[in-house]
Design an enzyme around this catalytic site. Sequence first.
Site, PDB file in Angstrom:
ATOM      1  N   SER A   1       3.298  -6.359  -4.813  1.00 10.34           N
ATOM      2  CA  SER A   1       3.744  -5.236  -5.636  1.00 10.34           C
ATOM      3  C   SER A   1       5.255  -5.074  -5.512  1.00 10.34           C
ATOM      4  CB  SER A   1       3.050  -3.968  -5.132  1.00 10.34           C
ATOM      5  OG  SER A   1       3.709  -2.807  -5.588  1.00 10.34           O
TER       6      SER A   1
ATOM      7  N   TYR B   1       2.119   1.218   1.965  1.00 12.86           N
ATOM      8  CA  TYR B   1       1.561   0.236   1.028  1.00 12.86           C
ATOM      9  C   TYR B   1       2.532  -0.936   0.840  1.00 12.86           C
ATOM     10  CZ  TYR B   1      -0.229  -1.414  -3.545  1.00 12.86           C
ATOM     11  OH  TYR B   1      -0.716  -2.155  -4.593  1.00 12.86           O
TER      12      TYR B   1
END
Lengths: 326, 326
Positions: free
Chosen positions: B125, B149
């Site tokens: 990501s 994350y």
Amino acid sequence: MKRILILGGGGMVGQKLAKRLETQGLPGFGDFRVTLHDLGYGPDAVGDDKRVGDLSVLAEGAALAAERFDVIFYLASIVSGEAETNFDLGWQTNLTPLWAFLEALRAQHRASGGEYVPRVVFTSSIAVFGGPYPEKIGDEFLTSPQTSYGAQKAACELMIQDYSRKGFIDGMSLRLPTICVRPGKANLAASSFFSGIIREPLNGLEAVLPVEDTVRHWHASPRSAAGFLAHAAVLDSDRLEGRRALNLPGLSCTVAEQIEALRDVAGNNVVALIKPQRDEAVARIVSGWPRNFAPERALALGFQAEETFREIIDVYIEDDLVDRKL
Amino acid sequence: MKRILILGGGGMVGQKLAKRLETQGLPGFGDFRVTLHDLGYGPDAVGDDKRVGDLSVLAEGAALAAERFDVIFYLASIVSGEAETNFDLGWQTNLTPLWAFLEALRAQHRASGGEYVPRVVFTSSIAVFGGPYPEKIGDEFLTSPQTSYGAQKAACELMIQDYSRKGFIDGMSLRLPTICVRPGKANLAASSFFSGIIREPLNGLEAVLPVEDTVRHWHASPRSAAGFLAHAAVLDSDRLEGRRALNLPGLSCTVAEQIEALRDVAGNNVVALIKPQRDEAVARIVSGWPRNFAPERALALGFQAEETFREIIDVYIEDDLVDRKL
């Protein structure tokens, strides 16, 4: 009285740091007591509280965490060559215990109601980088490691940063240059010769040079390494602005420049002890290493290293040359 | 016949990929059979072989690895908001199972005498990045994540690269843009509104806009996401030259530009369903996100995304708008 823990305190840098803390203290930090922890210690190791143990026994790290040291230097690691040869040992020694230790510190943070937030100084490495490189590696250059050791150090950096961002610890990662001149005997690290070609001749011994003398690399002395760590222990971490891994200052020079500095210090007869003998394996590994940096953030934060290779040699002579023949 | 595994195959991107594989195949790859694995599936989920299981039960991943799939898409992950709220769950779900699964693949590699080297495509990501940013993030920009994350994705990337470098797998990590327009319902991700302000009005519903319309961000459609994954499955990985994490192409635009594109497609009455209502928490999170990229490597490697936000809206209308009111 405050308490400081050096994990990996029996190693070369750990010992340099322990000596520095003993003799110079930490500016503005007040009185403290130092505890060392390692698999073992040399016969001349300094330290009043030298613990012997293995951090890969995770309960060992948890027990240390429970002592709630104010400052923790995390130097424990296997070296790059070993991590590359033994893939399992590398990840299990260089990542798993750090993660488990951070979890143990977080448990202490929680048990203290959030009051306990230790300073954690982690020794990372320029091995987090992988080529191709710009002429000078800047502070915003990507980490794309090309060794397992570098990948493990980079993964640890991510954890140090995330646990710090969450407020469980107050950590930072110092990407050390190749430390040179290492005292003692040659080791199996591919970088060993950078120290060997200076150290062995100064001790009247022959040294093998396995690469071309045009090879350029990034160095700092053991004294600077101890200085980096001490500086990081008392640095205002707000100044890191959330980027808690730092490229440290060092000195970029070629092997030829190293040799000329040695000639200046010790003369032609000493330099003649360096025997060029190309080692393809070493040359190939070294060709993938960083050559130069522009460590602007660390310089602005007050980290300091040598500016000439002559200074690096002088540090070795002053701090480590036992039987001065000069 | 070759076999393909999609871990996280029940999710939105996993399902888009499964549909694409079903209808378009993989260029030059030949016949294959697809297996999906996830915690569960929606009622309309595609896939002839849909397994239900939990990768955080590590034996589950090991059992899948033992089937020696030729291509493995690793999409399983908890989302950024959940990883940020639940620190333990984040690391234990987003890092530990990936590591255990890579170890299981390595065991299969070893058991096969080195013959089994699966292609592993990992969805990373743009959350691996942290500000401050340059105007466009280049392919050599540092990864200094500011969320758990992002840190977890970056750590996974390091493992994917190291296991690949060692020849145990043939992996790569794709740093997906924010996927927009996501079909279905709003979720709790801070990025949810980027899709919501297009999707809800097109479905005749009001949508809240929690940030200023000057916010700029980096998007690609679900169709592009499936295309990225399919392209990565058959890409010659030598072309990655050892840097196995890629910033993917996308489209940089402001919320105002999104809204104008919606007006072009659907008119003023639809746009009037967007209700500005500032949410400080969301605005703060989004202000730390990347705004624009120069993904030169991925473009050179043949990855493709939309070039206008209008195209992104058209993709949503074509692929996902169930009850076309237009």
